[in-house]
Design a protein around this motif. Structure first.
Motif, PDB file in Angstrom:
ATOM      1  N   UNK A   1      -9.566 -73.088 -34.534  1.00 33.50           N
ATOM      2  CA  UNK A   1      -8.773 -71.851 -34.553  1.00 33.50           C
ATOM      3  C   UNK A   1      -7.317 -72.228 -34.323  1.00 33.50           C
ATOM      4  N   UNK A   2      -6.440 -71.854 -35.259  1.00 32.51           N
ATOM      5  CA  UNK A   2      -5.032 -72.283 -35.141  1.00 32.51           C
ATOM      6  C   UNK A   2      -4.276 -71.607 -34.003  1.00 32.51           C
ATOM      7  N   UNK A   3      -3.277 -72.337 -33.493  1.00 33.12           N
ATOM      8  CA  UNK A   3      -2.351 -71.778 -32.508  1.00 33.12           C
ATOM      9  C   UNK A   3      -1.489 -70.719 -33.177  1.00 33.12           C
TER      10      UNK A   3
ATOM     11  N   UNK B   1      -1.996 -61.633 -46.438  1.00 34.75           N
ATOM     12  CA  UNK B   1      -2.983 -62.278 -47.298  1.00 34.75           C
ATOM     13  C   UNK B   1      -4.401 -62.003 -46.806  1.00 34.75           C
ATOM     14  N   UNK B   2      -4.607 -62.011 -45.501  1.00 36.31           N
ATOM     15  CA  UNK B   2      -5.922 -61.661 -44.958  1.00 36.31           C
ATOM     16  C   UNK B   2      -6.261 -60.211 -45.298  1.00 36.31           C
TER      17      UNK B   2
ATOM     18  N   UNK C   1     -11.551 -65.489 -45.320  1.00 30.93           N
ATOM     19  CA  UNK C   1     -11.833 -65.717 -43.905  1.00 30.93           C
ATOM     20  C   UNK C   1     -13.165 -65.070 -43.558  1.00 30.93           C
ATOM     21  N   UNK C   2     -13.690 -65.450 -42.420  1.00 29.92           N
ATOM     22  CA  UNK C   2     -14.930 -64.827 -41.976  1.00 29.92           C
ATOM     23  C   UNK C   2     -14.667 -63.563 -41.177  1.00 29.92           C
ATOM     24  N   UNK C   3     -13.549 -63.508 -40.469  1.00 25.97           N
ATOM     25  CA  UNK C   3     -13.278 -62.369 -39.587  1.00 25.97           C
ATOM     26  C   UNK C   3     -11.864 -61.801 -39.711  1.00 25.97           C
ATOM     27  N   UNK C   4     -10.898 -62.627 -40.085  1.00 28.90           N
ATOM     28  CA  UNK C   4      -9.496 -62.189 -40.042  1.00 28.90           C
ATOM     29  C   UNK C   4      -9.197 -61.004 -40.956  1.00 28.90           C
TER      30      UNK C   4
END
Length: 101
Positions: free
Chosen positions: A50-52, A67-68, A75-78
């Motif tokens: 998971x990115x900072x 974009x999300x 993505x799976x959740x974003x």
């Protein structure tokens, strides 16, 4: 209107605007805090997967969130999280995370 009335109105408007700015700041901190459940305390991820978010440039944050939201970025959740926010909230959160060190 006399001078005292004008000054009193000016002070009242200034106080009202200050309260609005503080409320918006609190709103930004509250919605940004929801990101920290996955992205770590203060936006510093505790996982390599998971990115900072800390220090991420505002424009980059906004671009990614849009974009999300649009589905352009997979993505799976974003995409579910992004769907709940406005572009103005993306901008505010982007500025918030960009300012964290």
């Amino acid at each position: 209107m006399n001078t005292k009335t004008i000054l009193a109105l000016a002070c009242f408007i200034s106080l009202a605007l200050t309260g609005t700015a503080r409320a918006a700041d609190m709103h930004t901190r509250v919605i940004a805090a929801t990101c920290m459940a996955c992205h770590g305390p203060g936006g510093k991820s505790l996982s390599k997967d998971i990115p900072d978010l800390t220090g991420l440039e505002q424009d980059k944050f906004v671009q990614l969130m849009k974009e999300f939201k649009s589905g352009e970025r997979e993505s799976t959740i974003m995409h579910r999280h992004a769907a709940g926010y406005t572009n103005a909230e993306f901008e505010a959160m982007g500025a918030y995370f960009a300012g964290l060190k």
